[in-house]
Enzyme design. Sequence first.
Site, PDB file in Angstrom:
ATOM      1  N   ALA A 247      42.889  40.491  43.120  1.00  0.00           N
ATOM      2  CA  ALA A 247      44.246  40.554  42.555  1.00  0.00           C
ATOM      3  C   ALA A 247      45.167  39.703  43.426  1.00  0.00           C
ATOM      4  O   ALA A 247      44.880  39.430  44.594  1.00  0.00           O
ATOM      5  CB  ALA A 247      44.756  41.990  42.509  1.00  0.00           C
TER       6      ALA A 247
ATOM      7  N   GLY B 159      45.698  36.336  37.889  1.00  0.00           N
ATOM      8  CA  GLY B 159      45.798  35.072  37.177  1.00  0.00           C
ATOM      9  C   GLY B 159      46.155  33.904  38.067  1.00  0.00           C
ATOM     10  O   GLY B 159      46.314  32.774  37.587  1.00  0.00           O
TER      11      GLY B 159
ATOM     12  N   GLU C 126      39.251  37.907  32.646  1.00  0.00           N
ATOM     13  CA  GLU C 126      39.208  39.058  33.560  1.00  0.00           C
ATOM     14  C   GLU C 126      39.675  40.329  32.851  1.00  0.00           C
ATOM     15  O   GLU C 126      39.107  41.407  33.044  1.00  0.00           O
ATOM     16  CB  GLU C 126      40.089  38.790  34.785  1.00  0.00           C
ATOM     17  CG  GLU C 126      39.504  37.729  35.717  1.00  0.00           C
ATOM     18  CD  GLU C 126      40.470  37.283  36.805  1.00  0.00           C
ATOM     19  OE1 GLU C 126      39.995  36.747  37.809  1.00  0.00           O
ATOM     20  OE2 GLU C 126      41.690  37.456  36.644  1.00  0.00           O
TER      21      GLU C 126
ATOM     22  N   LYS D  31      48.209  41.397  49.887  1.00  0.00           N
ATOM     23  CA  LYS D  31      48.484  41.509  48.447  1.00  0.00           C
ATOM     24  C   LYS D  31      49.358  42.726  48.085  1.00  0.00           C
ATOM     25  O   LYS D  31      49.797  42.855  46.954  1.00  0.00           O
ATOM     26  CB  LYS D  31      47.165  41.618  47.661  1.00  0.00           C
ATOM     27  CG  LYS D  31      46.129  40.547  47.975  1.00  0.00           C
ATOM     28  CD  LYS D  31      46.559  39.202  47.488  1.00  0.00           C
ATOM     29  CE  LYS D  31      45.547  38.101  47.728  1.00  0.00           C
ATOM     30  NZ  LYS D  31      44.284  38.226  47.057  1.00  0.00           N
TER      31      LYS D  31
HETATM   32  C1  5RP Z   1      42.055  34.878  39.218  1.00  0.00           C
HETATM   33  C2  5RP Z   1      42.537  36.151  39.803  1.00  0.00           C
HETATM   34  C3  5RP Z   1      42.086  36.482  41.174  1.00  0.00           C
HETATM   35  O1  5RP Z   1      41.493  37.741  41.177  1.00  0.00           O
HETATM   36  C4  5RP Z   1      43.277  36.486  42.071  1.00  0.00           C
HETATM   37  O2  5RP Z   1      43.910  35.217  41.978  1.00  0.00           O
HETATM   38  C5  5RP Z   1      42.903  36.775  43.542  1.00  0.00           C
HETATM   39  O3  5RP Z   1      42.263  35.674  44.089  1.00  0.00           O
HETATM   40  P1  5RP Z   1      41.881  35.574  45.615  1.00  0.00           P
HETATM   41  O4  5RP Z   1      40.794  36.579  45.853  1.00  0.00           O
HETATM   42  O5  5RP Z   1      41.423  34.158  45.787  1.00  0.00           O
HETATM   43  O6  5RP Z   1      43.104  35.865  46.433  1.00  0.00           O
HETATM   44  O7  5RP Z   1      43.270  36.901  39.225  1.00  0.00           O
HETATM   45  O8  5RP Z   1      42.652  34.637  37.993  1.00  0.00           O
END
Ligand code: 5RP
Length: 224
Positions: free
Chosen positions: A87, A99, A107, A125
Amino acid sequence: MTNDANENKLSAARAAIEELPDEGVIGLGSGSTVRLFVIEVAKLVKAGRKLVGVPTSEGTRTQALSLGIPLLPDQGPWDIAVCVDGADEIDDRKDLIKGGGAAHTREKIVNYAARRNVIIVDESKLSSRLGEKWPVPTEVLPFGQGATARRLEAFGRTVLREKEGAIVRTDAGNLLYDVHTGPIDDAHALEAAMKSIPGVVEVGLFVGRADVVIVAGKDGVRRV
Ligand code: 5RP
């Protein structure tokens, strides 16, 4: 990305292995955290564990196949025991913005098809209200994109996503608009309102869609 963030992503990815069934179908999310998780899944498969994946992006498909993880056909329906995904932002209620990797439509389809959803994140996050850190990624059909974007402006500054000077396309060939809403009061209502605009394919708000969140940070790994 700092070394700490990478370490935390790896810790969250490894902890998610405990959430998997002994055998069966698992959803494979997208993004850099999930890439680490897929490597761990491949080790299990190599050791003889009967796991079959449903990938949520072409990137994840390519990685999973290259590591020998068997995959189901795209059309579904699938009997997914658990989906593990990342996420971009997560609030106290376990609602998500996703996204950032342009994959939120697939997803979301896989998330809704799974009996259980596990989200793996590093602590960067976390936020108290969605929209504090991230805009809302919104997949839009190319036809009438200007008209759709104008309607999205009602929710905040709306920016066509580009990378290195090129327009970003989703795996379906659509466009992405990042809608800078600011802190969101009612993510469920916002999701419904944005999705009601013709031309919007899917919105990166996932409300009530995380069963377990694994957060890795400086104090270790915790499950929410
Ligand atoms: C892709 C997503 C990913 O889960 C989100 O961007 C997290 O990415 P990362 O693990 O590289 O931080 O939603 O569309």
